[in-house]
Design an enzyme around this catalytic site. Structure first.
Site, PDB file in Angstrom:
ATOM      1  N   THR A   1       0.793  -1.144  -0.174  1.00 33.84           N
ATOM      2  CA  THR A   1       0.020  -0.051  -0.079  1.00 33.84           C
ATOM      3  C   THR A   1       0.893   1.021   0.045  1.00 33.84           C
ATOM      4  O   THR A   1       0.246   2.238  -0.452  1.00 33.84           O
ATOM      5  CB  THR A   1      -0.938  -0.104   1.167  1.00 33.84           C
ATOM      6  OG1 THR A   1      -1.817  -1.295   1.311  1.00 33.84           O
ATOM      7  CG2 THR A   1      -1.839   1.290   1.179  1.00 33.84           C
TER       8      THR A   1
ATOM      9  N   GLU B   1       1.912 -27.390  28.940  1.00 35.80           N
ATOM     10  CA  GLU B   1       0.994 -28.386  29.680  1.00 35.80           C
ATOM     11  C   GLU B   1       1.797 -29.332  30.241  1.00 35.80           C
ATOM     12  O   GLU B   1       2.705 -29.960  29.662  1.00 35.80           O
ATOM     13  CB  GLU B   1      -0.304 -28.627  28.938  1.00 35.80           C
ATOM     14  CG  GLU B   1      -1.138 -27.303  28.426  1.00 35.80           C
ATOM     15  CD  GLU B   1      -2.425 -27.885  27.648  1.00 35.80           C
ATOM     16  OE1 GLU B   1      -3.418 -27.120  27.608  1.00 35.80           O
ATOM     17  OE2 GLU B   1      -2.278 -29.100  27.004  1.00 35.80           O
TER      18      GLU B   1
ATOM     19  N   TYR C   1      -7.956   0.314  -4.252  1.00 34.63           N
ATOM     20  CA  TYR C   1      -6.587   0.858  -4.817  1.00 34.63           C
ATOM     21  C   TYR C   1      -5.954  -0.361  -5.225  1.00 34.63           C
ATOM     22  O   TYR C   1      -6.234  -1.607  -4.819  1.00 34.63           O
ATOM     23  CB  TYR C   1      -5.904   1.619  -3.719  1.00 34.63           C
ATOM     24  CG  TYR C   1      -5.684   0.813  -2.550  1.00 34.63           C
ATOM     25  CD1 TYR C   1      -4.208   0.230  -2.660  1.00 34.63           C
ATOM     26  CD2 TYR C   1      -6.459   0.632  -1.472  1.00 34.63           C
ATOM     27  CE1 TYR C   1      -3.665  -0.516  -1.391  1.00 34.63           C
ATOM     28  CE2 TYR C   1      -5.958  -0.140  -0.458  1.00 34.63           C
ATOM     29  CZ  TYR C   1      -4.701  -0.850  -0.301  1.00 34.63           C
ATOM     30  OH  TYR C   1      -4.394  -1.297   0.695  1.00 34.63           O
TER      31      TYR C   1
ATOM     32  N   SER D   1       1.249  -7.341  -0.595  1.00 33.11           N
ATOM     33  CA  SER D   1       1.872  -8.409   0.372  1.00 33.11           C
ATOM     34  C   SER D   1       0.964  -9.718   0.630  1.00 33.11           C
ATOM     35  O   SER D   1       1.715 -10.504   1.057  1.00 33.11           O
ATOM     36  CB  SER D   1       2.193  -7.422   1.646  1.00 33.11           C
ATOM     37  OG  SER D   1       1.147  -7.400   2.504  1.00 33.11           O
TER      38      SER D   1
ATOM     39  N   LYS E   1      -0.269  -7.117  13.096  1.00 32.96           N
ATOM     40  CA  LYS E   1      -1.375  -6.134  12.616  1.00 32.96           C
ATOM     41  C   LYS E   1      -2.797  -6.603  13.264  1.00 32.96           C
ATOM     42  O   LYS E   1      -3.316  -7.740  13.211  1.00 32.96           O
ATOM     43  CB  LYS E   1      -1.632  -6.241  11.115  1.00 32.96           C
ATOM     44  CG  LYS E   1      -2.466  -5.621  10.357  1.00 32.96           C
ATOM     45  CD  LYS E   1      -2.772  -5.624   8.909  1.00 32.96           C
ATOM     46  CE  LYS E   1      -3.391  -4.563   8.241  1.00 32.96           C
ATOM     47  NZ  LYS E   1      -3.436  -4.526   6.798  1.00 32.96           N
TER      48      LYS E   1
ATOM     49  N   THR F   1       1.252  -4.281   4.631  1.00 25.61           N
ATOM     50  CA  THR F   1       1.199  -4.530   5.762  1.00 25.61           C
ATOM     51  C   THR F   1       0.538  -5.768   6.356  1.00 25.61           C
ATOM     52  O   THR F   1       0.658  -6.152   7.315  1.00 25.61           O
ATOM     53  CB  THR F   1       0.259  -3.457   6.402  1.00 25.61           C
ATOM     54  OG1 THR F   1      -1.169  -3.396   5.856  1.00 25.61           O
ATOM     55  CG2 THR F   1       0.606  -2.044   6.266  1.00 25.61           C
ATOM     56  N   ASP F   2      -0.195  -6.400   5.226  1.00 25.01           N
ATOM     57  CA  ASP F   2      -0.930  -7.720   5.256  1.00 25.01           C
ATOM     58  C   ASP F   2       0.118  -8.818   5.990  1.00 25.01           C
ATOM     59  O   ASP F   2      -0.346  -9.573   6.760  1.00 25.01           O
ATOM     60  CB  ASP F   2      -1.851  -8.076   4.135  1.00 25.01           C
ATOM     61  CG  ASP F   2      -2.930  -7.342   4.115  1.00 25.01           C
ATOM     62  OD1 ASP F   2      -3.238  -6.485   5.054  1.00 25.01           O
ATOM     63  OD2 ASP F   2      -3.386  -7.620   3.051  1.00 25.01           O
TER      64      ASP F   2
END
Length: 325
Positions: free
Chosen positions: A13, A281, A26, A59, A165, A92-93
């Site tokens: 982006t 655990e 976009y 991305s 994110k 950013t993804d």
């Protein structure tokens, strides 16, 4: 003396175009690095920037092909004595996955900063220019060395290990866990919240251009064992469970994954919760499971891939590596 920085562009982006200042849709990865550096040239940044286009993609399409070009390009830039640091522009993804992978496989003697944007370059309130100017400020600071790969978004600096994110819209889309941001930054100021933590400058893992396949199994109410069988193929070398709560799963799924672990496939329990800390655990040793600790499923997958690529397959040895992240 002007600081020299290398900018490696991968698209996203931050290099996107909408064609309208108010459009919702976009196209990511439209602006080339030369045009972008010309665009930021008028900001008065106190750094000499040289750029190289590694990719120009959304991305969501990020993966080994681009990583295998990006990693050696960073190493090449860092090896130049006059280069003080590297900036990687990125969508950013999947930014957190690339940043974490680089953090594990790069030395920490010079800053490497990953930066993106939530709005395309021709949108009202484009955040890319400010984020980029902030990234230049961070990469130019000698105190950024020894902190591993850093992510700059929304006037905050995050460690690659912690960043994630958390929102699909708005410029404050990233947070850190278990640590929040480790510094606040503007184009003219930088305030670190602590000292560098990397002991020595060597990379944690050798780079591998062929990462083993690791599946992520998302847990949900009503998940059946047959889903495990469908997702685990012949090429699968490990499994990460995005478990409910603290890496939990139904007894049916636990039994199916226990069988996979006995076949030799490492099984890592992570959490689908945003702030999911997964401790071991008592049954994990018997089951052959590994606790992801503070790593979310996508980062746990990256770490497990690197461990397997470096010949680490024993669950106890894998657990020790997760405990150190």
């Amino acid at each position: 003396m002007t600081t020299k920085l290398t900018v490696l562009a991968t698209g996203g982006t931050i290099a996107g175009i909408a064609g309208s200042a108010i459009a919702k849709d976009y196209r990511a990865g439209e602006i080339g690095i030369d045009d972008y550096l010309e665009k930021v040239g008028g900001l008065g940044l106190e750094a000499e920037l040289s750029g190289r286009q590694i990719a120009n993609i959304d991305s969501a399409d990020m993966g080994p092909e681009v990583w295998n070009a990006l990693h050696p390009a960073i190493m090449e830039a860092l090896a130049v004595n006059s280069c003080a640091g590297v900036i990687v522009t990125h969508g950013t993804d999947t930014l957190e996955e690339t940043a974490f992978l680089l953090d594990l496989t790069l030395p920490a003697d010079k800053p490497v900063v990953v930066v993106g944007a939530m709005r395309p370059a021709d949108a009202v309130g484009y955040d890319g220019l400010r984020n980029f100017a902030n990234a230049v400020r961070v990469a130019s600071d000698p105190s950024a060395s020894g902190r591993g790969v850093l992510v700059v978004m929304g006037d905050r600096v995050f460690a690659a290990r912690d960043v994630r994110k958390v929102r699909t819209r708005g410029t404050e889309a990233f947070r850190g866990f278990p640590r929040e941001s480790i510094a606040l930054v503007t184009p003219s100021s930088l305030e670190w919240f602590g000292a560098p933590w990397r002991q020595g400058s060597d990379a944690s893992f050798e780079w591998s251009d062929s990462l083993p396949e690791v599946a992520i199994l998302y847990a949900y109410a009503g998940l059946r064992a047959a889903s495990v069988e469908r997702q685990v193929g012949q090429a699968t070398r490990g499994i990460v469970v995005a478990g409910v709560g603290e890496g939990n799963m139904s007894e049916e799924i636990r039994e199916a994954l226990r069988a996979q672990a006995k076949r030799g496939l490492p099984v890592v329990r992570a959490s689908r919760a945003d702030e999911g800390l997964v401790d071991r655990e008592p049954e994990d040793t018997e089951n052959g499971f590994v606790a992801a600790r503070a790593l979310n499923p996508q980062k746990a997958r990256i770490l497990l891939q690197l461990l397997l690529a470096n010949g680490i397959t024993d669950p106890a040895a894998i657990q020790r590596k997760f405990d150190r992240r």
